[in-house]
Design a protein around this motif. Structure first.
Motif, PDB file in Angstrom:
ATOM      1  N   ALA A  11      74.921 -98.272  -2.688  1.00 47.64           N
ATOM      2  CA  ALA A  11      73.605 -98.850  -2.961  1.00 47.64           C
ATOM      3  C   ALA A  11      72.584 -98.346  -1.946  1.00 47.64           C
ATOM      4  N   TYR A  12      73.003 -98.230  -0.697  1.00 42.38           N
ATOM      5  CA  TYR A  12      72.125 -97.700   0.360  1.00 42.38           C
ATOM      6  C   TYR A  12      71.690 -96.274   0.029  1.00 42.38           C
ATOM      7  N   ASP A  13      72.647 -95.435  -0.326  1.00 41.56           N
ATOM      8  CA  ASP A  13      72.332 -94.035  -0.642  1.00 41.56           C
ATOM      9  C   ASP A  13      71.417 -93.936  -1.854  1.00 41.56           C
ATOM     10  N   SER A  14      71.654 -94.775  -2.860  1.00 42.13           N
ATOM     11  CA  SER A  14      70.837 -94.762  -4.070  1.00 42.13           C
ATOM     12  C   SER A  14      69.401 -95.172  -3.766  1.00 42.13           C
ATOM     13  N   ALA A  15      69.234 -96.256  -2.988  1.00 42.79           N
ATOM     14  CA  ALA A  15      67.894 -96.720  -2.640  1.00 42.79           C
ATOM     15  C   ALA A  15      67.150 -95.684  -1.797  1.00 42.79           C
ATOM     16  N   MET A  16      67.859 -95.067  -0.850  1.00 43.95           N
ATOM     17  CA  MET A  16      67.228 -94.060  -0.002  1.00 43.95           C
ATOM     18  C   MET A  16      66.805 -92.842  -0.816  1.00 43.95           C
ATOM     19  N   HIS A  17      67.644 -92.438  -1.760  1.00 45.34           N
ATOM     20  CA  HIS A  17      67.327 -91.290  -2.610  1.00 45.34           C
ATOM     21  C   HIS A  17      66.084 -91.561  -3.450  1.00 45.34           C
ATOM     22  N   ASP A  18      66.015 -92.748  -4.072  1.00 41.37           N
ATOM     23  CA  ASP A  18      64.872 -93.080  -4.925  1.00 41.37           C
ATOM     24  C   ASP A  18      63.579 -93.138  -4.110  1.00 41.37           C
ATOM     25  N   PHE A  19      63.661 -93.745  -2.935  1.00 42.32           N
ATOM     26  CA  PHE A  19      62.466 -93.821  -2.089  1.00 42.32           C
ATOM     27  C   PHE A  19      61.989 -92.423  -1.692  1.00 42.32           C
ATOM     28  N   ASN A  20      62.888 -91.603  -1.194  1.00 41.18           N
ATOM     29  CA  ASN A  20      62.495 -90.272  -0.718  1.00 41.18           C
ATOM     30  C   ASN A  20      61.911 -89.412  -1.840  1.00 41.18           C
ATOM     31  N   ARG A  21      62.447 -89.575  -3.031  1.00 42.94           N
ATOM     32  CA  ARG A  21      61.945 -88.792  -4.168  1.00 42.94           C
ATOM     33  C   ARG A  21      60.463 -89.051  -4.400  1.00 42.94           C
ATOM     34  N   TYR A  22      60.087 -90.323  -4.529  1.00 42.31           N
ATOM     35  CA  TYR A  22      58.690 -90.652  -4.810  1.00 42.31           C
ATOM     36  C   TYR A  22      57.812 -90.472  -3.569  1.00 42.31           C
ATOM     37  N   ARG A  58      46.036 -92.311  -6.006  1.00 39.54           N
ATOM     38  CA  ARG A  58      47.344 -92.097  -6.625  1.00 39.54           C
ATOM     39  C   ARG A  58      48.454 -91.992  -5.566  1.00 39.54           C
ATOM     40  N   VAL A  59      48.105 -91.432  -4.395  1.00 41.07           N
ATOM     41  CA  VAL A  59      49.090 -91.296  -3.314  1.00 41.07           C
ATOM     42  C   VAL A  59      49.555 -92.670  -2.845  1.00 41.07           C
ATOM     43  N   VAL A  60      48.613 -93.584  -2.635  1.00 49.29           N
ATOM     44  CA  VAL A  60      48.978 -94.931  -2.193  1.00 49.29           C
ATOM     45  C   VAL A  60      49.808 -95.630  -3.274  1.00 49.29           C
ATOM     46  N   GLU A  61      49.416 -95.450  -4.524  1.00 53.06           N
ATOM     47  CA  GLU A  61      50.212 -95.999  -5.623  1.00 53.06           C
ATOM     48  C   GLU A  61      51.635 -95.440  -5.579  1.00 53.06           C
ATOM     49  N   GLN A  62      51.766 -94.161  -5.263  1.00 54.43           N
ATOM     50  CA  GLN A  62      53.071 -93.512  -5.226  1.00 54.43           C
ATOM     51  C   GLN A  62      53.944 -94.109  -4.122  1.00 54.43           C
ATOM     52  N   VAL A  63      53.348 -94.383  -2.961  1.00 57.38           N
ATOM     53  CA  VAL A  63      54.115 -94.986  -1.867  1.00 57.38           C
ATOM     54  C   VAL A  63      54.562 -96.387  -2.243  1.00 57.38           C
ATOM     55  N   TYR A  64      53.655 -97.171  -2.848  1.00 52.67           N
ATOM     56  CA  TYR A  64      54.044 -98.510  -3.300  1.00 52.67           C
ATOM     57  C   TYR A  64      55.205 -98.426  -4.290  1.00 52.67           C
ATOM     58  N   ASN A  65      55.119 -97.491  -5.235  1.00 53.17           N
ATOM     59  CA  ASN A  65      56.180 -97.358  -6.232  1.00 53.17           C
ATOM     60  C   ASN A  65      57.473 -96.823  -5.628  1.00 53.17           C
ATOM     61  N   ALA A  66      57.373 -96.034  -4.575  1.00 48.77           N
ATOM     62  CA  ALA A  66      58.582 -95.577  -3.887  1.00 48.77           C
ATOM     63  C   ALA A  66      59.361 -96.772  -3.347  1.00 48.77           C
ATOM     64  N   ILE A  67      58.632 -97.746  -2.783  1.00 48.41           N
ATOM     65  CA  ILE A  67      59.263 -98.960  -2.267  1.00 48.41           C
ATOM     66  C   ILE A  67      59.826 -99.808  -3.406  1.00 48.41           C
ATOM     67  N   ILE A  68      59.024 -99.978  -4.458  1.00 45.56           N
ATOM     68  CA  ILE A  68      59.429-100.825  -5.580  1.00 45.56           C
ATOM     69  C   ILE A  68      60.639-100.243  -6.306  1.00 45.56           C
ATOM     70  N   CYS A  69      60.597 -98.948  -6.587  1.00 43.24           N
ATOM     71  CA  CYS A  69      61.681 -98.328  -7.350  1.00 43.24           C
ATOM     72  C   CYS A  69      62.999 -98.331  -6.581  1.00 43.24           C
ATOM     73  N   ALA A  70      62.919 -98.216  -5.261  1.00 45.56           N
ATOM     74  CA  ALA A  70      64.140 -98.199  -4.462  1.00 45.56           C
ATOM     75  C   ALA A  70      64.910 -99.509  -4.588  1.00 45.56           C
ATOM     76  N   PHE A  71      64.187-100.623  -4.721  1.00 44.65           N
ATOM     77  CA  PHE A  71      64.844-101.927  -4.809  1.00 44.65           C
ATOM     78  C   PHE A  71      64.790-102.545  -6.199  1.00 44.65           C
ATOM     79  N   GLY A  72      63.771-102.188  -6.986  1.00 45.61           N
ATOM     80  CA  GLY A  72      63.591-102.870  -8.259  1.00 45.61           C
ATOM     81  C   GLY A  72      63.754-102.016  -9.489  1.00 45.61           C
ATOM     82  N   TYR A  73      63.956-100.729  -9.306  1.00 44.48           N
ATOM     83  CA  TYR A  73      64.263 -99.792 -10.396  1.00 44.48           C
ATOM     84  C   TYR A  73      63.098 -99.415 -11.296  1.00 44.48           C
ATOM     85  N   SER A  74      62.031-100.188 -11.402  1.00 37.65           N
ATOM     86  CA  SER A  74      61.007 -99.913 -12.399  1.00 37.65           C
ATOM     87  C   SER A  74      59.733 -99.362 -11.762  1.00 37.65           C
ATOM     88  N   PHE A  75      59.257 -98.236 -12.276  1.00 42.63           N
ATOM     89  CA  PHE A  75      58.007 -97.627 -11.820  1.00 42.63           C
ATOM     90  C   PHE A  75      56.855 -98.372 -12.487  1.00 42.63           C
TER      91      PHE A  75
END
Length: 318
Positions: A173-184, A213-230
């Protein structure tokens, strides 16, 4: 009671039945007829404050008050460590889980909660419905695997024990969350550089639009890492609230993004947009965004390392 992880799935090896209805999914029900000693031990703990660590002992009066007045189903406590390079102090988060029908009623306690916690700096209290809580458990989301563990549980009003995850499953789960965050997040870094180039060429509208859009992207990086939905179609301040649910330490200190939120509203309201009056007025938003991004990544990594390495007996490190 033991749990083994096989190919990323969880198998429960206990003598009691595993309930699977919508209210008890992924909880092990300790029936009196099976492992009665553990059942009786858990039932004695229900409705009272469970053991808390020494680092959170000063919060005990507040925790007692919260479960007495608010009557949550469960209460989790997290103490995120200081981040010296960002001058971020330790941050406590109390997550309260309520039955769905009580969420609106509990939300009205916001003033009381603020008053009750005024002595404690860097304290965030978040609310979650029991329905969302159960769905996260059923989906085995990274948030549930990392956060909804008995190591963090300080109060339970339920006879259903939380699922126990293996170290291997937590690391997945740690690796998955880190991967999703880094991607966005990395996409946001590239977009910020493009925004700087546009501003240098005096393409103000494009530069301003992209920085939002950049700030939105950072917010979504956090959200997607834990909540899955962009999240799309939300105003920037609404998106910020969503992100703050998953990374409260970043948002309980003074990162003033009001200027960027103002810019985002101006860009959306095209009928009243007078772009000639905006030229050069929001150039500072690029620097604000860059400073915010420089804090977001280490703050996110610090939280994940805390969740990965936490043990109630100690040895908690980033």
């Amino acid at each position: 009671m033991s749990n083994n992880n096989v190919n990323g799935t969880i198998r429960n090896f206990n003598n009691g039945p595993v309930k699977t209805d919508h209210q008890t999914t992924n909880h092990i029900y300790l029936h009196p007829g099976h492992q009665s000693g553990e059942f009786e031990s858990w039932m004695r703990k229900i409705g009272g404050l469970l053991q808390i660590t020494a680092e959170a002992a000063h919060l005990k009066p507040l925790l007692d008050l919260l479960f007495t007045v608010a009557e949550p189903e469960r209460m989790f406590l997290y103490t995120f460590p200081a981040i010296d390079e960002l001058n971020l102090e330790p941050c406590h988060e109390i997550r309260l889980v309520f039955r769905e029908e009580r969420i609106e009623e509990v939300s009205s306690l916001a003033g009381f909660v603020k008053l009750a916690s005024f002595k404690h700096r860097s304290l965030i209290i978040t609310l979650q419905s029991n329905t969302d809580f159960e769905e996260n458990l059923q989906d085995c989301s990274d948030d549930s695997v990392l956060c909804f563990r008995e190591e963090f549980l300080v109060f339970s009003n339920s006879p259903y024990r939380l699922r126990t995850c293996t170290d291997e499953h937590i690391k997945l789960a740690y690796d998955s969350a880190m991967h999703d965050f880094n991607r966005y997040y990395n996409e946001g870094v590239a977009a910020l550089q493009a925004s700087k180039m546009l501003l240098g060429d005096k393409h103000y509208y494009q530069a301003y639009s992209l920085v939002v859009r950049v700030v939105e992207q950072v917010y979504n990086a956090i959200i997607c890492a834990f909540g899955y939905s962009f999240k799309v179609g939300l105003k920037l301040f609404e998106l910020k609230k969503k992100a703050a649910q998953y990374l409260p330490q970043l948002f309980c200190f003074d990162y003033d993004l009001a200027e960027i939120e103002e810019l985002s509203l101006l860009l959306v309201n095209r009928e009243q947009l007078r772009f000639d009056s905006m030229l050069g007025s929001f150039d500072s938003t690029l620097g604000i965004t860059e400073e915010f991004m420089a804090a977001a990544k280490p703050c996110f990594e610090s939280k994940l390392n805390y969740l990965l390495n936490y043990s109630k007996g100690g040895n908690n490190h980033g």
